[in-house]
Scaffold this motif. Structure first.
Motif, short mmCIF file in Angstrom:
data_model
loop_
_atom_site.label_atom_id
_atom_site.label_comp_id
_atom_site.label_asym_id
_atom_site.label_seq_id
_atom_site.Cartn_x
_atom_site.Cartn_y
_atom_site.Cartn_z
N ASP A 1 -22.41 2.49 7.32
CA ASP A 1 -22.55 3.58 8.28
C ASP A 1 -22.15 4.93 7.68
OD1 ASP A 1 -23.59 1.95 10.22
OD2 ASP A 1 -21.76 1.85 11.43
N VAL A 2 -21.15 4.92 6.82
CA VAL A 2 -20.74 6.16 6.16
C VAL A 2 -21.84 6.65 5.21
CG1 VAL A 2 -19.08 7.19 4.54
CG2 VAL A 2 -18.26 5.78 6.43
N VAL A 3 -22.51 5.74 4.53
CA VAL A 3 -23.64 6.12 3.67
C VAL A 3 -24.73 6.79 4.51
CG1 VAL A 3 -25.52 5.21 2.23
CG2 VAL A 3 -23.17 4.43 1.86
N LYS A 4 -25.01 6.23 5.67
CA LYS A 4 -25.99 6.85 6.57
C LYS A 4 -25.53 8.25 6.99
CE LYS A 4 -27.47 2.44 8.54
NZ LYS A 4 -27.36 1.56 9.71
N LEU A 5 -24.26 8.38 7.26
CA LEU A 5 -23.71 9.67 7.66
C LEU A 5 -23.82 10.68 6.52
CD1 LEU A 5 -22.28 11.10 10.01
CD2 LEU A 5 -20.11 10.34 9.03
N GLU A 6 -23.60 10.21 5.30
CA GLU A 6 -23.74 11.10 4.13
C GLU A 6 -25.17 11.61 3.99
OE1 GLU A 6 -22.25 8.53 1.06
OE2 GLU A 6 -20.18 9.22 1.35
N LYS A 7 -26.13 10.80 4.39
CA LYS A 7 -27.53 11.24 4.35
C LYS A 7 -27.81 12.27 5.44
CE LYS A 7 -29.21 7.07 2.17
NZ LYS A 7 -29.90 5.80 2.31
N LYS A 8 -27.07 12.18 6.53
CA LYS A 8 -27.21 13.14 7.63
C LYS A 8 -26.60 14.50 7.25
CE LYS A 8 -25.96 13.71 12.52
NZ LYS A 8 -25.24 13.09 13.66
N PRO B 1 -12.49 -7.22 6.20
CA PRO B 1 -13.50 -7.05 5.15
C PRO B 1 -14.95 -7.01 5.63
CG PRO B 1 -11.80 -8.55 4.41
CD PRO B 1 -11.53 -8.27 5.87
N ASN B 2 -15.32 -7.88 6.57
CA ASN B 2 -16.71 -7.88 7.03
C ASN B 2 -17.04 -6.58 7.78
OD1 ASN B 2 -14.99 -8.75 9.13
ND2 ASN B 2 -16.68 -9.72 10.22
N ASN B 3 -16.07 -6.05 8.52
CA ASN B 3 -16.27 -4.78 9.20
C ASN B 3 -16.22 -3.60 8.23
OD1 ASN B 3 -16.66 -5.95 11.69
ND2 ASN B 3 -14.56 -5.63 12.38
N GLN B 4 -15.45 -3.74 7.16
CA GLN B 4 -15.38 -2.68 6.15
C GLN B 4 -16.75 -2.46 5.53
OE1 GLN B 4 -12.58 -0.67 5.25
NE2 GLN B 4 -14.28 0.47 4.34
N LYS B 5 -17.46 -3.55 5.28
CA LYS B 5 -18.81 -3.45 4.70
C LYS B 5 -19.73 -2.68 5.66
CE LYS B 5 -22.55 -6.08 2.70
NZ LYS B 5 -23.29 -7.29 2.67
N LYS B 6 -19.66 -2.99 6.94
CA LYS B 6 -20.48 -2.30 7.94
C LYS B 6 -20.08 -0.83 8.03
CE LYS B 6 -20.99 -6.48 10.72
NZ LYS B 6 -20.54 -7.15 11.94
N HIS C 1 -15.42 0.25 14.02
CA HIS C 1 -15.38 -0.94 13.17
C HIS C 1 -13.99 -1.57 13.05
CE1 HIS C 1 -19.55 -0.73 12.03
NE2 HIS C 1 -19.42 0.56 11.76
N SER C 2 -13.00 -1.00 13.73
CA SER C 2 -11.65 -1.56 13.65
C SER C 2 -11.50 -2.73 14.61
CB SER C 2 -10.60 -0.49 13.95
OG SER C 2 -10.71 -0.08 15.29
N GLU C 3 -10.53 -3.58 14.31
CA GLU C 3 -10.20 -4.69 15.21
C GLU C 3 -9.64 -4.10 16.50
OE1 GLU C 3 -10.56 -8.16 14.51
OE2 GLU C 3 -11.82 -7.26 12.98
#
Length: 160
Positions: free
Chosen positions: A101-108, A92-97, A67-69
Motif C-alpha cells: 500500500d505504501v508503494v501505491k501511495l508513493e506512486k500517488k 509479518p503478513n500485514n507488514q507485506k500488505k 494494517h495493525s492488529e
C-alpha cells in the motif's frame, strides 16, 4: 563514535532508572544533555518537508492503523519495540500488505516520496560518519552496584 551511536546512547541513558550515586547521576544527565543537543541538530537537518508532513505522512499513518492488529474494541494494539517505544503491532503478513500500500501511495505522490527517500539516504550516510562529541566520563568505581550488564553495555562509552 559514529552519529548513529548517539541514538543508541540516548536510549541507553533513558533506560537506566534513577540509580544511587551523585557522580553517576551527574554523568548520565550531563551526557544525555550533550547527546540530546547533537540529535536535535541531526534531526533538524533531515526534517521532512512540509509536503511530506501534510500530504504523505497522514496517509501512511492511516495505512499503519489499517494494517495493525486490533484489540477487542477494534482499536489498534500497541507493543514496545527494541528501543522500549510504543509502536503499532503489525504482524509479518500485514507488514507485506502495508508495504504494498505504501508503494501505491508513493506512486500517488511521486515527487514527495522521491525527495523523502533521498533525504533518508543522505541521513543514513551522515549517521555513519564519525562524531566528535566528548562524553563526560566517570571512573568505574562510581557505577551503581545494581547496574545490570545490559544497562552498562548501553552506556559503556562514558566509563573510563
Amino acid at each position: 563514535m559514529k552519529n548513529v551511536d548517539l541514538y543508541r546512547l540516548k536510549n541507553g541513558f533513558q533506560a537506566i532508572p534513577n540509580k544511587q550515586g551523585i557522580e553517576f547521576s551527574y554523568a548520565v544527565i550531563k551526557n544525555l544533555r550533550l547527546i540530546d543537543e547533537e540529535i536535535k541538530v541531526i534531526d533538524e537537518m533531515f526534517k521532512p518537508t512540509d509536503d511530506y508532513v501534510k500530504k504523505f505522512k497522514p496517509e501512511v499513518d492511516k495505512l499503519v492503523v489499517k494494517h495493525s492488529e486490533k484489540d477487542d474494541t477494534g482499536s489498534p494494539k500497541l507493543v514496545k519495540n527494541q528501543f522500549d517505544q510504543l509502536v503499532y503491532d503489525i504482524k509479518p503478513n500485514n507488514q507485506k500488505k502495508l508495504d504494498e500500500d505504501v508503494v501505491k501511495l508513493e506512486k500517488k505522490f511521486p515527487e514527495i516520496a522521491k525527495k523523502r527517500k533521498q533525504q533518508l539516504e543522505e541521513k543514513e550516510k551522515f549517521l555513519q560518519k564519525e562524531n566528535k562529541i566528548k562524553l563526560f566520563k566517570i571512573d568505574k568505581k562510581y557505577l551503581p552496584s545494581d547496574i545490570t550488564p545490559m544497562q552498562l553495555g548501553a552506556i559503556f562509552e562514558m566509563v573510563k
